[in-house]
Design an enzyme around this catalytic site. Structure first.
Site, PDB file in Angstrom:
ATOM      1  N   ARG A  31      -9.738 -12.100   1.000  1.00  0.00           N
ATOM      2  CA  ARG A  31     -10.556 -13.156   0.381  1.00  0.00           C
ATOM      3  C   ARG A  31      -9.855 -14.513   0.430  1.00  0.00           C
ATOM      4  NH1 ARG A  31     -10.498  -9.630  -4.985  1.00  0.00           N
ATOM      5  NH2 ARG A  31     -10.254  -8.102  -3.316  1.00  0.00           N
ATOM      6  N   LYS A  87       0.851  -1.187   0.000  1.00  0.00           N
ATOM      7  CA  LYS A  87       0.000   0.000   0.000  1.00  0.00           C
ATOM      8  C   LYS A  87       0.891   1.243   0.000  1.00  0.00           C
ATOM      9  CE  LYS A  87      -3.652  -2.310   2.635  1.00  0.00           C
ATOM     10  NZ  LYS A  87      -4.704  -2.301   1.625  1.00  0.00           N
TER      11      LYS A  87
END
Length: 492
Positions: free
Chosen positions: A340, A266
């Site tokens: 996920r 990030k």
């Protein structure tokens, strides 16, 4: 904060009065000259519509007791639970701004039983501040007191108050967890908190470490955890509210205690606040607390794959392929699409090992959901319209707003297609839908709902029922959903 029902006002000295100025019967209970003051303020354009407005130091008294603050609240008896909750939360912010400590709340009207619980939750939630690490704040500050003058019978009011208190405390429990810094709330520490919660409410809790996770074959989950020096913990909690039933709802919460993005790191401010990437796990634990306190007659399984997503020589790389517990091979296209990967192994475990008959997962999953819905609506996906109707009803009752989004079907069917594996962990477009579609590939056709709380899990402002930081998003929604699944007892 202490809330109690008042029999009368003879011995109650208060410094702040809450007035709901659109509820017909409320003003009839109010004190001398309030109607006149309200009329004057309205004429001056200072109150009206749906606003919350606070004033300080109006010069009048009631039965010799000096009176200082007034907070006008713009709600009606027919407003939604969400609006009432938010408006009373805004009123509590005004009380705090006016430095009130003893509050008088009027709760009257034909429909008071409908709205008073939401109002009380609004007060409780708005009073929250995470000050654990603020050494300059006095820990022995005077507790705020709220006296409620109401037309409700004592027994009815007590039920409403107890429920509002229980749900609010569950939300605040979730907020406390998500507000903890990642150096202190590690996967191991989160597991310890789950064990303590289980012990408090007699819920069976099991914690699996790396070796046991590996033995089960949860390699998708482990691929996220392997870059961190903090070991993963797989948390399983069981609440059996109706053991005669085979139906079992699994609540699965994303528990990434810190998310650096991995090698798809990030950038900029994207890493700020990533201690809250376990807000789904916090919501599940908060909901389990409320479910157990309410003794709901539903069987509920909580599953939390806790870990960190970090960068090291052992971390996953873009292009790696891992085998999930389901047996599908997953191409890791992006290491920042990690949540996920943890969730699919948890979903498979819940279905195949614990025989869950329906699955609900909740996660701070995609920035795309924030772009689509902002910070007010929970992105919601489901493969089952009957279960989705329960979700919609639960959203209204809980006051947590949802918005249903499309799944990877028809035109979007191949969004997560991989050329070298069964599936890849990122889609070509529609990020929130792609993420939900990825999860859908692992639910094996049973009823399933996915809540994306990436936008709602954190507040950047101190407003309404929210304080800066974690919001406890999803706790009330999950509780009401589980409650809606209670089955009536058979009569013979």
């Amino acid at each position: 904060m202490k809330i109690e029902r008042l029999i009368d006002l003879e011995d109650y000295e208060f410094d702040t009065l809450l007035v709901t100025y659109n509820q017909k019967d409320t003003l009839s209970l109010c004190l001398d000259r309030i109607s006149d003051i309200f009329a004057a303020l309205k004429e001056d354009g200072l109150v009206g519509g749906n606003k919350v407005y606070g004033i300080r130091g109006r010069d009048f008294a009631y039965k010799g007791h000096p009176y200082y603050n007034m907070v006008f609240i713009g709600v009606t008896e027919d407003d939604s639970p969400r609006k009432i909750q938010l408006q009373y939360g805004a009123a509590m912010k005004e009380v705090k701004r006016l430095r009130g400590h003893k509050v008088l709340m009027m709760a009257a009207g034909e429909k008071v039983s409908y709205w008073v619980e939401s109002a009380l939750k609004g007060l409780y939630l708005a009073d929250y501040q995470f000050t654990k690490y603020k050494s300059s704040i006095k820990k022995d500050e005077k507790e705020m007191e709220v006296g409620v003058l109401t037309t409700l019978e004592p027994g009815d009011f007590k039920l409403k108050l107890n429920r509002a208190t229980s749900l609010s405390e569950a939300v605040l429990f979730a907020r406390d967890l998500a507000n903890e810094p990642a150096n202190l709330l590690t996967p191991e520490k989160l597991a310890e908190e789950a064990v303590k919660l289980g012990e408090s409410y007699n819920m069976k809790t099991m914690i699996l470490g790396p070796a046991e996770i590996e033995e089960l074959g949860m390699h998708a989950y482990l691929s996220v955890a392997q870059g961190s020096s903090q070991e993963p913990r797989f948390i399983v909690m069981e609440y059996n509210g109706r053991i005669t039933e085979k139906d079992k709802l699994a609540l699965i919460g994303k528990g990434v205690c810190f998310d650096s993005g991995g090698y798809n790191v990030k950038i900029g401010g994207g890493m700020t606040g990533m201690k809250g990437d376990m807000s789904g796990a916090a919501a599940v634990l908060g909901a389990m607390k409320a479910i157990a306190e309410a003794k709901l007659e539903v069987n509920v399984l909580a599953v939390i794959p806790a870990c960190e997503n970090m960068i090291s020589g052992s971390a996953s790389r873009p292009g790696d392929i891992v085998e999930s517990l389901n047996g599908k091979y997953i191409e890791i296209d992006n290491t920042d699409a990690e949540g996920r990967l943890t969730l699919v192994d948890a979903i498979t475990y819940a279905i195949r090992t614990k025989r869950a008959t329906a699955v609900v997962d909740i996660a701070t999953l995609t920035g795309a959901c924030v772009v689509a819905l902002g910070d007010r609506y929970i992105g919601t996906f489901s493969n089952d319209d009957a279960l989705m109707q329960k979700v919609i009803q639960s959203s209204v009752v809980s006051g947590e707003a949802i918005w249903r989004l499309p799944l990877c079907e028809d035109e979007y069917a191949d969004m997560n297609a991989s050329t070298i594996a069964d599936i890849k962990n990122t889609g070509s477009q529609c990020g929130a839908t792609a993420a939900a579609g990825f999860l859908q590939e692992f639910v094996e056709g049973i009823p399933w709902v996915h809540f994306d709380i990436a936008g709602t899990a954190d507040s950047k402002m101190d407003r309404e029922i929210f304080s800066i930081g974690a919001t406890g998003s999803g706790v009330q929604l999950l509780f009401e959903l589980v409650k809606s699944l209670e089955k009536p007892h058979k009569s013979y």
